[in-house]
Motif scaffolding. Structure first.
Motif, PDB file in Angstrom:
ATOM      1  N   GLU A  17       0.859  -1.194   0.000  1.00  0.00           N
ATOM      2  CA  GLU A  17       0.000   0.000   0.000  1.00  0.00           C
ATOM      3  C   GLU A  17       0.893   1.242   0.000  1.00  0.00           C
ATOM      4  O   GLU A  17       1.920   1.274   0.689  1.00  0.00           O
ATOM      5  CB  GLU A  17      -0.844   0.049   1.292  1.00  0.00           C
ATOM      6  N   ASP A  60       2.371  -6.094   2.799  1.00  0.00           N
ATOM      7  CA  ASP A  60       2.788  -5.211   3.898  1.00  0.00           C
ATOM      8  C   ASP A  60       2.988  -5.949   5.225  1.00  0.00           C
ATOM      9  O   ASP A  60       3.090  -5.305   6.276  1.00  0.00           O
ATOM     10  CB  ASP A  60       1.721  -4.117   4.092  1.00  0.00           C
ATOM     11  N   PHE A  63       5.174  -5.187   8.384  1.00  0.00           N
ATOM     12  CA  PHE A  63       4.879  -4.034   9.250  1.00  0.00           C
ATOM     13  C   PHE A  63       3.960  -4.444  10.400  1.00  0.00           C
ATOM     14  O   PHE A  63       2.824  -3.975  10.535  1.00  0.00           O
ATOM     15  CB  PHE A  63       4.275  -2.895   8.418  1.00  0.00           C
ATOM     16  N   GLU A  65       3.817  -3.748  13.412  1.00  0.00           N
ATOM     17  CA  GLU A  65       3.359  -2.740  14.392  1.00  0.00           C
ATOM     18  C   GLU A  65       1.871  -2.422  14.229  1.00  0.00           C
ATOM     19  O   GLU A  65       1.186  -2.111  15.208  1.00  0.00           O
ATOM     20  CB  GLU A  65       4.149  -1.437  14.196  1.00  0.00           C
ATOM     21  N   ASP A  66       1.407  -2.483  12.993  1.00  0.00           N
ATOM     22  CA  ASP A  66       0.017  -2.070  12.751  1.00  0.00           C
ATOM     23  C   ASP A  66      -0.999  -3.079  13.262  1.00  0.00           C
ATOM     24  O   ASP A  66      -2.185  -2.778  13.322  1.00  0.00           O
ATOM     25  CB  ASP A  66      -0.176  -1.800  11.247  1.00  0.00           C
ATOM     26  N   ARG A  85      -4.816  -5.356   4.372  1.00  0.00           N
ATOM     27  CA  ARG A  85      -3.975  -5.716   5.512  1.00  0.00           C
ATOM     28  C   ARG A  85      -4.752  -6.371   6.649  1.00  0.00           C
ATOM     29  O   ARG A  85      -4.149  -6.768   7.646  1.00  0.00           O
ATOM     30  CB  ARG A  85      -3.237  -4.464   6.027  1.00  0.00           C
ATOM     31  N   GLY A 114       0.406   1.869  14.047  1.00  0.00           N
ATOM     32  CA  GLY A 114       1.293   3.002  13.774  1.00  0.00           C
ATOM     33  C   GLY A 114       0.710   4.334  14.200  1.00  0.00           C
ATOM     34  O   GLY A 114       1.430   5.330  14.302  1.00  0.00           O
ATOM     35  N   ARG A 130      -6.149   5.780   8.269  1.00  0.00           N
ATOM     36  CA  ARG A 130      -6.200   4.378   8.691  1.00  0.00           C
ATOM     37  C   ARG A 130      -6.953   4.150  10.006  1.00  0.00           C
ATOM     38  O   ARG A 130      -7.326   3.018  10.307  1.00  0.00           O
ATOM     39  CB  ARG A 130      -4.776   3.842   8.870  1.00  0.00           C
ATOM     40  N   LEU A 159       1.073   9.352   6.987  1.00  0.00           N
ATOM     41  CA  LEU A 159       0.325   8.096   7.076  1.00  0.00           C
ATOM     42  C   LEU A 159      -0.189   7.842   8.491  1.00  0.00           C
ATOM     43  O   LEU A 159      -1.362   7.545   8.693  1.00  0.00           O
ATOM     44  CB  LEU A 159       1.227   6.942   6.605  1.00  0.00           C
ATOM     45  N   HIS A 160       0.718   7.911   9.455  1.00  0.00           N
ATOM     46  CA  HIS A 160       0.388   7.529  10.833  1.00  0.00           C
ATOM     47  C   HIS A 160       0.911   8.576  11.821  1.00  0.00           C
ATOM     48  O   HIS A 160       1.847   9.314  11.506  1.00  0.00           O
ATOM     49  CB  HIS A 160       1.081   6.203  11.190  1.00  0.00           C
ATOM     50  N   ALA A 241       8.408   1.699   1.031  1.00  0.00           N
ATOM     51  CA  ALA A 241       7.071   1.112   1.264  1.00  0.00           C
ATOM     52  C   ALA A 241       6.270   1.935   2.269  1.00  0.00           C
ATOM     53  O   ALA A 241       5.243   1.486   2.762  1.00  0.00           O
ATOM     54  CB  ALA A 241       7.220  -0.326   1.750  1.00  0.00           C
ATOM     55  N   GLU A 242       6.757   3.123   2.576  1.00  0.00           N
ATOM     56  CA  GLU A 242       6.097   4.056   3.504  1.00  0.00           C
ATOM     57  C   GLU A 242       6.127   3.542   4.946  1.00  0.00           C
ATOM     58  O   GLU A 242       5.240   3.853   5.740  1.00  0.00           O
ATOM     59  CB  GLU A 242       4.663   4.387   3.056  1.00  0.00           C
ATOM     60  N   GLY A 243       7.149   2.756   5.247  1.00  0.00           N
ATOM     61  CA  GLY A 243       7.318   2.270   6.617  1.00  0.00           C
ATOM     62  C   GLY A 243       8.478   2.991   7.287  1.00  0.00           C
ATOM     63  O   GLY A 243       9.056   3.929   6.739  1.00  0.00           O
ATOM     64  N   CYS A 247       7.704   0.434  12.617  1.00  0.00           N
ATOM     65  CA  CYS A 247       6.670  -0.404  11.967  1.00  0.00           C
ATOM     66  C   CYS A 247       7.005  -1.886  11.935  1.00  0.00           C
ATOM     67  O   CYS A 247       6.102  -2.712  11.850  1.00  0.00           O
ATOM     68  CB  CYS A 247       6.485   0.001  10.516  1.00  0.00           C
TER      69      CYS A 247
HETATM   70  C1  CIR Z   1       0.974   0.657   4.552  1.00  0.00           C
HETATM   71  O1  CIR Z   1       0.659   1.601   3.826  1.00  0.00           O
HETATM   72  O2  CIR Z   1       0.180   0.118   5.324  1.00  0.00           O
HETATM   73  C2  CIR Z   1       2.388   0.138   4.464  1.00  0.00           C
HETATM   74  N1  CIR Z   1       2.865   0.278   3.129  1.00  0.00           N
HETATM   75  C3  CIR Z   1       3.282   0.865   5.425  1.00  0.00           C
HETATM   76  C4  CIR Z   1       2.900   0.673   6.857  1.00  0.00           C
HETATM   77  C5  CIR Z   1       3.832   1.316   7.788  1.00  0.00           C
HETATM   78  N2  CIR Z   1       3.463   1.038   9.132  1.00  0.00           N
HETATM   79  C6  CIR Z   1       3.674   1.847  10.141  1.00  0.00           C
HETATM   80  O3  CIR Z   1       4.124   2.975   9.958  1.00  0.00           O
HETATM   81  N3  CIR Z   1       3.300   1.456  11.333  1.00  0.00           N
END
Ligand code: CIR
Length: 252
Positions: A17, A60, A63, A65-66, A85, A114, A130, A159-160, A241-243, A247
């Motif tokens: 994502e 994903d 990651f 942590e989410d 996810r 996150g 999210r 994102l978070h 990957a935007e982490g 994460c």
């Molecule tokens: C997402 O968009 O869910 C993943 N590509 C990246 C998640 C990163 N997670 C985080 O910062 N806790």
């Protein structure tokens, strides 16, 4: 001894994502090697690793942590905001089940780990793309009886919540002021990220040392100048990957 839940990199990580970033090629073998080094850092800093089941079809899934918020006396199993996810959480719940009571965020609640910053008995939760208010209300009902406070933080540009602010010392936060208002965190010392390194606010404090990305050298230097002990990791593929460094584990 702290424990850290981790999970292997998915071979499909390149299909992750993405919300605020342009897609760039992700080199999975490099991501795997970097993840090994990240897990070494966790071990060196004193964590016992718990490996969640590999989920190769979930791009994903590294990651973790989410998937869960672990407090001293209970864990909350998240309901990730990205539909792709949602199936990641069960295997993390399986690892936690023997260790503590579990509480689940239920529909219509949406929550990514996150978005949750916890310091002692204070919890801040980002309202993001999210995480929604329904989940935060559920979370309040779970944790307030245990003496925690829960504060909502509206986010628009990242994102978070933990993309924008993390803890780097007992009373010190690392924060990007373009993404979150520093005034929310009254009483804490604040170190701001360098303007050229907006993603640098994501740092992982373990036993007095901060795991930090070598992608953000100027902010790293600023942290070092403030006396913060750093352990640098190269996580270029996770960043694409935007982490970030928080994460890829759930430390408790
Ligand atoms: C997402 O968009 O869910 C993943 N590509 C990246 C998640 C990163 N997670 C985080 O910062 N806790």
């Amino acid at each position: 001894m702290p424990k850290a839940i981790v999970r292997a990199v998915s071979p499909r990580m390149a299909e992750c994502e993405l919300t605020h970033l342009e897609r760039q090629p992700i080199r999975v073998p490099v991501a795997e090697k970097q993840h090994e080094e990240y897990m070494d850092a966790l071990r060196i800093l004193g964590c016992e690793l718990l490996h969640a089941e590999e989920l190769p079809f979930y791009p994903d899934s590294v990651f973790v942590e989410d998937c869960a918020i672990v407090l001293d006396e209970l864990a909350i199993i998240a309901r990730p905001g990205a539909e792709s996810r949602r199936g990641e959480v069960h295997s993390v719940a399986e690892l936690l089940e023997p260790l503590m009571p579990l509480f689940y965020i239920e529909s219509p609640g949406l929550l990514d780990g996150g978005d949750v910053l916890r310091i002692g008995k204070e919890i801040w939760v980002g309202i993001s793309g999210r995480t929604n208010r329904a989940a935060i209300q559920q979370m309040r009902e779970i944790v307030e009886p245990k003496g925690y406070t829960v504060e909502e933080v509206e986010l628009t540009d990242c994102l978070h919540l933990k993309s924008a602010v993390t803890q780097v010392a007992e009373n010190t936060l690392l924060l990007n002021p373009d993404w979150v208002d520093p005034d929310i965190f009254e009483g804490f010392d604040i170190i701001e990220t360098h303007p050229d390194e907006p993603g640098a606010a994501n740092a992982l404090l373990i036993n007095g040392t901060v795991i930090f990305s070598s992608e953000f050298p100027i902010t790293g230097l600023w942290l070092a100048e403030e006396g913060i002990e750093l352990y640098f990791v190269d996580n270029s593929e996770v960043i694409k990957a935007e982490g970030g460094v928080t994460c890829c584990s759930v430390v408790f």
